[in-house]
Design a protein around this motif. Structure first.
Motif, PDB file in Angstrom:
ATOM      1  N   VAL A   1      -7.157   1.412  -5.156  1.00 30.48           N
ATOM      2  CA  VAL A   1      -6.613   2.650  -4.287  1.00 30.48           C
ATOM      3  C   VAL A   1      -7.416   4.076  -4.829  1.00 30.48           C
ATOM      4  N   TRP A   2      -7.779   4.224  -5.934  1.00 36.75           N
ATOM      5  CA  TRP A   2      -8.565   5.256  -6.332  1.00 36.75           C
ATOM      6  C   TRP A   2      -9.855   5.483  -5.205  1.00 36.75           C
ATOM      7  N   PHE A   3     -10.416   4.511  -5.019  1.00 33.36           N
ATOM      8  CA  PHE A   3     -11.682   4.438  -4.381  1.00 33.36           C
ATOM      9  C   PHE A   3     -11.493   4.523  -2.988  1.00 33.36           C
ATOM     10  N   GLY A   4     -10.110   4.300  -2.491  1.00 29.43           N
ATOM     11  CA  GLY A   4      -9.931   4.202  -0.944  1.00 29.43           C
ATOM     12  C   GLY A   4      -9.703   2.908  -0.285  1.00 29.43           C
ATOM     13  N   GLY A   5      -9.486   1.871  -1.033  1.00 33.47           N
ATOM     14  CA  GLY A   5      -9.224   0.636  -0.746  1.00 33.47           C
ATOM     15  C   GLY A   5      -7.827   0.358  -0.491  1.00 33.47           C
ATOM     16  N   GLU A   6      -7.616  -0.919  -0.142  1.00 34.43           N
ATOM     17  CA  GLU A   6      -6.326  -1.214   0.045  1.00 34.43           C
ATOM     18  C   GLU A   6      -5.735  -2.478  -1.040  1.00 34.43           C
ATOM     19  N   PRO A   7      -4.673  -2.512  -1.548  1.00 34.63           N
ATOM     20  CA  PRO A   7      -4.443  -3.353  -2.710  1.00 34.63           C
ATOM     21  C   PRO A   7      -4.445  -4.835  -2.014  1.00 34.63           C
ATOM     22  N   ARG A   8      -4.686  -5.658  -2.970  1.00 33.71           N
ATOM     23  CA  ARG A   8      -5.060  -7.118  -2.719  1.00 33.71           C
ATOM     24  C   ARG A   8      -4.074  -8.060  -3.509  1.00 33.71           C
ATOM     25  N   LEU A   9      -3.754  -9.052  -3.088  1.00 33.77           N
ATOM     26  CA  LEU A   9      -3.009 -10.139  -3.888  1.00 33.77           C
ATOM     27  C   LEU A   9      -4.210 -11.087  -4.269  1.00 33.77           C
ATOM     28  N   TRP A  10      -4.732 -10.684  -5.608  1.00 32.56           N
ATOM     29  CA  TRP A  10      -5.932 -11.172  -6.239  1.00 32.56           C
ATOM     30  C   TRP A  10      -5.608 -12.641  -6.654  1.00 32.56           C
ATOM     31  N   LEU A  11      -4.457 -13.030  -7.085  1.00 28.85           N
ATOM     32  CA  LEU A  11      -4.122 -14.487  -7.638  1.00 28.85           C
ATOM     33  C   LEU A  11      -3.941 -15.362  -6.530  1.00 28.85           C
ATOM     34  N   LEU A  12      -3.978 -14.723  -5.178  1.00 25.87           N
ATOM     35  CA  LEU A  12      -3.468 -15.699  -3.907  1.00 25.87           C
ATOM     36  C   LEU A  12      -4.968 -16.166  -3.311  1.00 25.87           C
ATOM     37  N   GLU A  13      -6.153 -15.215  -3.639  1.00 28.28           N
ATOM     38  CA  GLU A  13      -7.374 -15.402  -2.808  1.00 28.28           C
ATOM     39  C   GLU A  13      -8.107 -16.643  -3.580  1.00 28.28           C
ATOM     40  N   GLN A  14      -8.448 -17.629  -2.722  1.00 26.60           N
ATOM     41  CA  GLN A  14      -9.318 -18.560  -3.187  1.00 26.60           C
ATOM     42  C   GLN A  14     -10.607 -18.387  -2.876  1.00 26.60           C
ATOM     43  N   PRO A  15     -11.811 -18.790  -3.552  1.00 20.53           N
ATOM     44  CA  PRO A  15     -11.811 -19.193  -4.916  1.00 20.53           C
ATOM     45  C   PRO A  15     -11.799 -18.115  -5.923  1.00 20.53           C
ATOM     46  N   LEU A  16     -11.729 -16.861  -5.630  1.00 20.42           N
ATOM     47  CA  LEU A  16     -11.680 -15.625  -6.382  1.00 20.42           C
ATOM     48  C   LEU A  16     -10.685 -15.757  -7.545  1.00 20.42           C
ATOM     49  N   ASN A  17      -9.518 -16.319  -7.198  1.00 19.71           N
ATOM     50  CA  ASN A  17      -8.162 -16.308  -8.066  1.00 19.71           C
ATOM     51  C   ASN A  17      -8.871 -17.286  -9.427  1.00 19.71           C
TER      52      ASN A  17
ATOM     53  N   ALA B   1       0.903  -1.243  -0.187  1.00 16.90           N
ATOM     54  CA  ALA B   1      -0.097  -0.056   0.010  1.00 16.90           C
ATOM     55  C   ALA B   1       0.897   1.271   0.078  1.00 16.90           C
ATOM     56  N   ASP B   2       1.981   1.438   0.471  1.00 17.81           N
ATOM     57  CA  ASP B   2       2.760   2.369   0.375  1.00 17.81           C
ATOM     58  C   ASP B   2       3.587   2.846  -0.540  1.00 17.81           C
ATOM     59  N   GLN B   3       3.309   1.960  -1.761  1.00  9.75           N
ATOM     60  CA  GLN B   3       4.089   2.022  -2.966  1.00  9.75           C
ATOM     61  C   GLN B   3       3.158   2.599  -4.146  1.00  9.75           C
ATOM     62  N   ASP B   4       3.553   2.859  -5.084  1.00  5.72           N
ATOM     63  CA  ASP B   4       2.641   3.115  -6.560  1.00  5.72           C
ATOM     64  C   ASP B   4       2.142   1.820  -7.012  1.00  5.72           C
ATOM     65  N   GLN B   5       0.929   1.501  -7.350  1.00  8.70           N
ATOM     66  CA  GLN B   5       0.429   0.393  -7.930  1.00  8.70           C
ATOM     67  C   GLN B   5       0.718   0.596  -9.648  1.00  8.70           C
ATOM     68  N   TYR B   6       1.211  -0.647  -9.958  1.00 10.00           N
ATOM     69  CA  TYR B   6       1.030  -0.529 -11.581  1.00 10.00           C
ATOM     70  C   TYR B   6       0.109  -1.557 -12.242  1.00 10.00           C
ATOM     71  N   GLY B   7      -0.421  -2.199 -11.107  1.00 10.52           N
ATOM     72  CA  GLY B   7      -1.647  -3.217 -11.506  1.00 10.52           C
ATOM     73  C   GLY B   7      -2.858  -2.268 -11.654  1.00 10.52           C
ATOM     74  N   LEU B   8      -3.652  -2.357 -12.743  1.00  8.76           N
ATOM     75  CA  LEU B   8      -4.783  -1.501 -12.952  1.00  8.76           C
ATOM     76  C   LEU B   8      -5.829  -1.804 -11.957  1.00  8.76           C
ATOM     77  N   LEU B   9      -5.899  -3.349 -11.737  1.00 12.04           N
ATOM     78  CA  LEU B   9      -7.183  -3.457 -10.687  1.00 12.04           C
ATOM     79  C   LEU B   9      -6.970  -2.842  -9.247  1.00 12.04           C
TER      80      LEU B   9
END
Length: 325
Positions: free
Chosen positions: A174-190, A161-169
């Motif tokens: 972050v623009w909407f005030g949320g925290e970045p997530r490890l999308w490909l590690l979250e089951q079964p969402l990945n 969160a303390d770094q600039d995001q280069y992942g679009l999602l």
């Protein structure tokens, strides 16, 4: 490394022999084609069908038989174990997860890709920017599954969160005030995020095929329905959908077969880790990464059995279409 003509001479000789044999076969076929009809039929059939039969025997029939035989042996392929490898598939939790993931792919990817393609084809039919709109949607079809997977890995990329995001999602989050997530590690969402990649690629195929089917609907039929007061939904449900239904089934079956065999997306994006593996990827991992030849072969046979009904259904539909034509 310097090129040595003497070292490469045997390869060049075999290449020349292959070219001469190829030209000889072509010349013989041309001679047979000029022969009288009564004498050439059998030879002509043999020369045209012979290479195809040999390729099918060497490239399809033999591997299927060999893989089926290996599925009844242990990891080394020396000791007969009967149905143990097939029972193993339904007894190990991790393999049951693989089967469940494959089921999710087959349920969602073909249906959503076909639905999106149909919706898009209907919306842009005979619009001013139809060609441009079709090109934009079809463009992912020009990209390999590996290339598409790399693109979407950047979409799902994560940074703290303390770094600039280069992942679009994550940047949108972050623009909407949320925290970045490890999308490909979250089951079964990945798993669903991986399915989205296949939908993105295959929707263009569905759109092009279904758009052609929509344009084949007689204009008189559409105009008559409009004169009778049919609205947009009635035109779609009573005219468009029944007319393109055979084509819709073909698209659905084709994407389903592609989905069952999906390998590149999973392998490139997650390597099958984090609960995202599917049958094709697990087959590769068992047979080549872990050296479990018997278990990998059993998965391959199981995948082949799953594909057969779809292929048979497609063949039957093609046969019926020829009979009605």
């Amino acid at each position: 490394m310097e090129f040595s003509f003497l070292n490469e001479l045997p390869k060049l000789v075999w290449m020349l022999i292959g070219i001469v044999v190829f030209l000889g076969v072509i010349g013989l076929m041309l001679v047979l084609l000029d022969a009288p009809r009564s004498k050439r039929d059998r030879w002509q059939a043999a020369f045209f069908l012979g290479p195809a039969v040999l390729l099918l025997l060497g490239g399809l029939v033999y591997p299927v038989v060999r893989t089926t035989v290996l599925s009844f042996y242990d990891r080394s392929g020396d000791t007969f174990v009967g149905l143990a490898n097939y029972l193993w598939m339904f007894q190990r939790p991790e393999i049951l997860q693989v089967l469940l993931n494959t089921l999710l792919w087959v349920l969602f990817a073909p249906a959503l890709a076909t639905a999106i393609g149909l919706l898009y084809a209907v919306l842009i039919d005979r619009s001013r920017f139809e060609s441009l709109a079709k090109s934009l949607v079809f463009m992912p079809m020009a990209i390999s599954f590996v290339g598409a997977s790399i693109i979407w890995r950047f979409v799902y990329a994560y940074r703290p969160a303390d770094q600039d995001q280069y992942g679009l999602l994550n940047q949108i989050v972050v623009w909407f005030g949320g925290e970045p997530r490890l999308w490909l590690l979250e089951q079964p969402l990945n798993t669903f995020l991986l399915i989205l990649v296949l939908i993105w690629v295959q929707a263009g195929f569905a759109m092009v095929v279904l758009s052609a089917a929509i344009k084949a609907i007689p204009t008189e039929t559409v105009e008559a329905a409009r004169i009778d007061g049919a609205g947009a939904w009635q035109l779609f449900s009573r005219i468009t959908l029944p007319s393109v239904w055979p084509t819709l089934l073909v698209v659905l079956i084709t994407i389903s077969v592609q989905t069952l065999k999906v390998f590149d997306i999973v392998r490139t994006m997650t390597g099958g880790n984090y609960g995202t593996s599917v049958i094709a990827n697990e087959m590769y991992s068992q047979a080549f990464s872990q050296g479990q030849v018997g278990q990998g072969s059993a998965l391959a046979v199981f995948l082949f059995v799953l594909v057969i009904p779809l292929v048979v259904l497609q063949i039957r539909r093609n046969r019926k279409a020829r009979e009605l034509a």
